[in-house]
Each structure stands twice: as structure tokens, then as C-alpha cells.
Motif scaffolding. Sequence first.
Motif, PDB file in Angstrom:
ATOM      1  N   MET A 174       0.850  -1.199   0.000  1.00 54.69           N
ATOM      2  CA  MET A 174       0.000   0.000   0.000  1.00 54.69           C
ATOM      3  C   MET A 174       0.887   1.251   0.000  1.00 54.69           C
ATOM      4  N   ALA A 175       0.531   2.220  -0.837  1.00 51.43           N
ATOM      5  CA  ALA A 175       1.380   3.398  -1.008  1.00 51.43           C
ATOM      6  C   ALA A 175       1.333   4.303   0.215  1.00 51.43           C
ATOM      7  N   LYS A 176       2.504   4.778   0.623  1.00 52.11           N
ATOM      8  CA  LYS A 176       2.586   5.763   1.709  1.00 52.11           C
ATOM      9  C   LYS A 176       2.516   7.140   1.056  1.00 52.11           C
ATOM     10  N   ASP A 177       1.296   7.648   0.905  1.00 46.87           N
ATOM     11  CA  ASP A 177       1.069   8.869   0.144  1.00 46.87           C
ATOM     12  C   ASP A 177       0.567  10.022   0.994  1.00 46.87           C
ATOM     13  N   SER A 178       0.631   9.887   2.334  1.00 43.72           N
ATOM     14  CA  SER A 178      -0.052  10.854   3.191  1.00 43.72           C
ATOM     15  C   SER A 178       0.808  11.365   4.338  1.00 43.72           C
ATOM     16  N   ILE A 179       0.441  12.565   4.776  1.00 50.97           N
ATOM     17  CA  ILE A 179       0.929  13.161   6.016  1.00 50.97           C
ATOM     18  C   ILE A 179      -0.251  13.220   6.974  1.00 50.97           C
ATOM     19  N   ILE A 180      -0.009  12.993   8.251  1.00 51.23           N
ATOM     20  CA  ILE A 180      -1.061  13.149   9.242  1.00 51.23           C
ATOM     21  C   ILE A 180      -0.687  14.244  10.230  1.00 51.23           C
ATOM     22  N   ILE A 181      -1.666  15.085  10.558  1.00 52.81           N
ATOM     23  CA  ILE A 181      -1.515  16.049  11.645  1.00 52.81           C
ATOM     24  C   ILE A 181      -1.884  15.310  12.921  1.00 52.81           C
ATOM     25  N   LEU A 182      -0.898  15.104  13.784  1.00 53.03           N
ATOM     26  CA  LEU A 182      -1.045  14.234  14.950  1.00 53.03           C
ATOM     27  C   LEU A 182      -0.885  15.033  16.230  1.00 53.03           C
ATOM     28  N   SER A 183      -1.977  15.162  16.998  1.00 58.09           N
ATOM     29  CA  SER A 183      -1.898  15.924  18.242  1.00 58.09           C
ATOM     30  C   SER A 183      -1.372  15.084  19.399  1.00 58.09           C
ATOM     31  N   GLY A 184      -1.689  13.775  19.363  1.00 50.37           N
ATOM     32  CA  GLY A 184      -1.414  12.925  20.513  1.00 50.37           C
ATOM     33  C   GLY A 184      -2.657  12.635  21.322  1.00 50.37           C
ATOM     34  N   GLY A 185      -3.814  13.144  20.841  1.00 48.44           N
ATOM     35  CA  GLY A 185      -5.083  12.859  21.485  1.00 48.44           C
ATOM     36  C   GLY A 185      -5.730  11.600  20.931  1.00 48.44           C
ATOM     37  N   MET A 186      -6.912  11.272  21.439  1.00 47.62           N
ATOM     38  CA  MET A 186      -7.588  10.037  21.049  1.00 47.62           C
ATOM     39  C   MET A 186      -7.900   9.968  19.559  1.00 47.62           C
ATOM     40  N   ASP A 187      -8.393  11.073  19.016  1.00 48.17           N
ATOM     41  CA  ASP A 187      -8.895  11.054  17.642  1.00 48.17           C
ATOM     42  C   ASP A 187      -7.774  10.881  16.621  1.00 48.17           C
ATOM     43  N   SER A 188      -6.743  11.708  16.730  1.00 51.04           N
ATOM     44  CA  SER A 188      -5.665  11.628  15.740  1.00 51.04           C
ATOM     45  C   SER A 188      -4.856  10.341  15.894  1.00 51.04           C
ATOM     46  N   CYS A 189      -4.754   9.829  17.116  1.00 52.46           N
ATOM     47  CA  CYS A 189      -4.031   8.563  17.305  1.00 52.46           C
ATOM     48  C   CYS A 189      -4.818   7.390  16.722  1.00 52.46           C
ATOM     49  N   THR A 190      -6.139   7.462  16.795  1.00 53.58           N
ATOM     50  CA  THR A 190      -6.957   6.431  16.149  1.00 53.58           C
ATOM     51  C   THR A 190      -6.774   6.487  14.642  1.00 53.58           C
ATOM     52  N   LEU A 191      -6.798   7.699  14.092  1.00 57.01           N
ATOM     53  CA  LEU A 191      -6.579   7.870  12.652  1.00 57.01           C
ATOM     54  C   LEU A 191      -5.205   7.350  12.244  1.00 57.01           C
ATOM     55  N   LEU A 192      -4.206   7.614  13.076  1.00 60.92           N
ATOM     56  CA  LEU A 192      -2.846   7.137  12.827  1.00 60.92           C
ATOM     57  C   LEU A 192      -2.819   5.614  12.700  1.00 60.92           C
ATOM     58  N   HIS A 193      -3.475   4.939  13.616  1.00 62.15           N
ATOM     59  CA  HIS A 193      -3.483   3.476  13.594  1.00 62.15           C
ATOM     60  C   HIS A 193      -4.285   2.943  12.410  1.00 62.15           C
ATOM     61  N   GLU A 194      -5.390   3.602  12.103  1.00 62.79           N
ATOM     62  CA  GLU A 194      -6.226   3.095  11.015  1.00 62.79           C
ATOM     63  C   GLU A 194      -5.523   3.175   9.663  1.00 62.79           C
ATOM     64  N   TYR A 195      -4.779   4.253   9.441  1.00 63.10           N
ATOM     65  CA  TYR A 195      -4.163   4.470   8.133  1.00 63.10           C
ATOM     66  C   TYR A 195      -2.640   4.387   8.188  1.00 63.10           C
ATOM     67  N   LYS A 196      -2.113   3.622   9.112  1.00 63.49           N
ATOM     68  CA  LYS A 196      -0.662   3.536   9.301  1.00 63.49           C
ATOM     69  C   LYS A 196       0.074   3.106   8.039  1.00 63.49           C
ATOM     70  N   ASP A 197      -0.560   2.306   7.214  1.00 65.14           N
ATOM     71  CA  ASP A 197       0.097   1.809   5.999  1.00 65.14           C
ATOM     72  C   ASP A 197       0.175   2.869   4.910  1.00 65.14           C
ATOM     73  N   ASN A 198      -0.592   3.955   5.075  1.00 67.75           N
ATOM     74  CA  ASN A 198      -0.593   5.034   4.073  1.00 67.75           C
ATOM     75  C   ASN A 198       0.225   6.243   4.507  1.00 67.75           C
ATOM     76  N   ILE A 199       0.658   6.268   5.763  1.00 62.47           N
ATOM     77  CA  ILE A 199       1.255   7.484   6.324  1.00 62.47           C
ATOM     78  C   ILE A 199       2.774   7.463   6.210  1.00 62.47           C
ATOM     79  N   ALA A 200       3.306   8.474   5.511  1.00 62.93           N
ATOM     80  CA  ALA A 200       4.751   8.609   5.362  1.00 62.93           C
ATOM     81  C   ALA A 200       5.359   9.466   6.469  1.00 62.93           C
ATOM     82  N   LEU A 201       4.560  10.363   7.033  1.00 61.17           N
ATOM     83  CA  LEU A 201       5.082  11.317   8.010  1.00 61.17           C
ATOM     84  C   LEU A 201       3.960  11.798   8.921  1.00 61.17           C
TER      85      LEU A 201
END
Length: 218
Positions: free
Chosen positions: A1-28
Motif C-alpha cells: 500500500m502506497a505511503k502517500d499521506s501526512i497526518i496532523i497528529l496531536s497525541g489525542g484520542m482522535d488523531s491517534c486512532t486515525l494514525l493506527h487506522e491508516y498507518k500503511d498510508n502514512i509517510a510522516l
Amino acid sequence: MAKDSIIILSGGMDSCTLLHEYKDNIALAITFDYGSLQNKKEQKCASEQCGKLGIKHIIIPLDFMKLYFKSALLSNDPADVPEGNYDDNNMKATVVPFRNGIMLAIACGIAESNGLQRVMIANHSGDHAIYPDCRQDFINAMSTAMQQGTYEGVTVFAPYTNLSKSDIARHGKELGVDYAMTYSCYRGGDKHCGKCGTCRERRQALRDAGIPDPTPYE
């Protein structure tokens, strides 16, 4: 799966859930330090989550926001953060003007500089009542502006926009997200205050999702 994305990560519940869900797409993953009371606690959680998943993580300082913007989150006194439910009118004091717009714009530039296509952000429906830059219309407009303003056609990916925090917590439970490695309190203490809007919303979301609350409260 292509790592084509950046995530804005606060360290809170919501962004950390997003991080885990799309970990295979996140380059940074990018965490912004804009001088809020909770930033240092959040940054530690964001770094730990990225380390666990093997995702590159950087922290970008936005010192000018604390100097020139007005918000209870940018105060030096935790007592300035109001108590109450997350949707109460007094929570407007916690708005950091155009915060998401600024963060998305910076992340967009970094995405294009690295040949990436998407900027992920974990705004959700509970934000809509208080925070204008979390609403669907804003996200759509910002995504269009970014797409038109970049050669790569960078867009915003905000899949939680119309989900509640309880929905996200249920989703995180299925993903196996460790919410002990997240931080939510707007007052930034060693323990969550349990009284500010984000603490109340966090507690309710975990309860609704049937997750034993690992949060240390005062």
C-alpha cells in the motif's frame, strides 16, 4: 500500500486512532507546538504512538501563535480553561483562531515538497458546535484551495468529520489502540483535570465504547 499521506497528529484520542487506522498510508506524522497548555503532554504521546508503529514523526514549532493569538489554551494559567461540557458556549474561550487552517497549510506545503498526495486530520462532529475550522464546509473549502494551489493536487482527508468521539473510540477499540498513550486535557496537568470539556468528552467516549478508562484524573 502506497505511503502517500501526512497526518496532523496531536497525541489525542482522535488523531491517534486515525494514525493506527491508516498507518500503511502514512509517510510522516507532524505535531505542531503552538504553545498551548497541553502541547508537551500531547507531543510525548504522539512520539510514543509513532515509535510503536515505526512512522517518522516531527514536531514543528509555531511560536508566533502564543505571542499573537488569543485563546484560553494559550494562557499560562490552567484556571483560564473553563469547565463544562464540550459543546457548552463557554468552550469558545478554547478556540485558537484558524488553528486548523494554519496547520493544514503548513502540512500541505510539506506534502508537496515530499511528493505526497493527502493531509490527514482527525476533526470530528463533536467539534462542530464550537470550532469553525473543524466543520465540513471548512474542510471542503480548504481541500479545494490546497488542490488548486499545488502542482501535486494535495487534498485533505478527514474521514472522521461526521463521526462522534464515541464512534471513534469504538473504532479504536476494534483497532486495538492503547488510549493510555493519549492525552486530552486542555489544562495540561500531569493528570487529566476531569472537568474541562475535553476531559468530559474523553470520559464519555471511553464509557460509550465499553473501554476501561486508563486515564489518571485528579
